[in-house]
Write an enzyme that holds these catalytic residues in place. Structure first.
Site: not given
Ligand SMILES: [Cu+]
Lengths: 212, 212
Positions: B129
């Protein structure tokens, strides 16, 4: 001061609540019960996704507000105890899976009372993985259609219509799902029901998933 | 007392470790760094899936062993502080995403030192992420091929070969992934690398997922 605000001030408290609720201005609410041995992914995905959808989530510790050791030893701190949490009403009561957590919820009188009150008031009840056995134990939603983690099927077929070819099953106010791998779909379905399909799709997109 | 145990007792400590390691008898180890603002789903899925695969997981709190508030207000208690955790070596260092958590890891000298030591020793580094930006900030794995949450691409294209059509990217000992919706694949890939493909497939099946 806006005209709307003046108008609301002039109405009774009861009517104000009604107006706001109908227009979906008040954010929806969820309580997620967290017990020792809960499946931490199912718990966390439910809490996180519902909060991403703007739902007011309360994490209620089954045995108080002390840190809870989940099924794979992740330790999570509840927002408050279940005893405190039940003083409010919620649009949905969410039961995460995990064998230990589900067994603890089966044995809890407070969980039985909360579920009966939720059923009586027509609120949503949501259970994933092993947690549908908690409904069976407390005599909730008997006769409805549901699913669960495959290993729990035998405990459910006598009192429910059991579905095994869907990841998330809705029967009126009862939403059930199967396991960690279906937890995102479960939480997105709840977001759709409590907020809107558009919101669920927006939340899914932000997580690099899709929701149809 | 078993013959194996007697045999092991007779060997030197060093040789014993070597024998056990070569035969894969010792379980593999992972440290996952938990910082305020970490994405709780990415953290929890990594910890839970790696433990299901039999990997010895240490949850290391960036700023100590006190409870950590994650990006959507789920509060998680680390196993120990990062300061304590770095006294041991790990087969993989895992960095969960979440903007706040990633920014905190970017600013941490201890994280930079841990990552440089892991890179030097040839251990696995895994980031999902927003966390690949932590690698960029600390000058780790420069020039390698990686992916990240789409919004972080601009911070990575100058120093890495950026891939956006794969959920999990491996370049030697560097494993990267994109977001909450790819977290299961990310953790299963790490399980495959540290244990075996068969184990990753078994873990996936237990969660009602598949791993190819
Ligand atoms: Cu994230």
């Amino acid at each position: 001061m806006s005209k709307l605000f003046l108008f609301l001030k002039q109405t009774s408290g009861f009517a104000t609540k009604g107006i706001l609720r109908n227009n979906c201005k008040m954010s929806k609410s969820a309580v997620i019960i967290l017990a020792e041995g809960a499946e931490e992914m199912e718990f966390t995905i439910a809490a996180d996704v519902l909060r991403r959808a703007g739902i007011n989530v309360t994490v209620a510790g089954l045995n108080g507000n002390e840190p809870v050791k989940c099924s794979r030893n992740v330790v999570i701190v509840p927002d408050k105890s279940l005893d405190q949490a039940v003083e409010e009403k919620y649009d949905v009561v969410v039961l995460p899976g995990g064998l230990g957590g589900s067994n603890a919820m089966c044995e809890s009188k407070a969980v039985g009372e909360l579920l009966r009150a939720q059923e009586t008031s027509g609120g949503i009840i949501a259970a994933i993985c092993a947690a549908p056995t908690v409904l069976a134990k407390h005599g909730i939603a008997t006769g409805k259609t549901l699913t669960s983690y495959p290993a729990m099927k035998a405990q459910l077929v006598d009192n429910y219509t059991y579905v095994e070819d869907k990841n998330v099953v809705q029967d009126g106010n009862l939403i059930t799902s199967r396991g960690p791998g279906t937890a995102f779909e479960f939480a997105l379905k709840l977001s759709e029901l409590l907020v809107s399909k558009e919101k669920a799709q927006e939340v899914a997109k932000g997580m690099l998933l899709t929701h149809n």
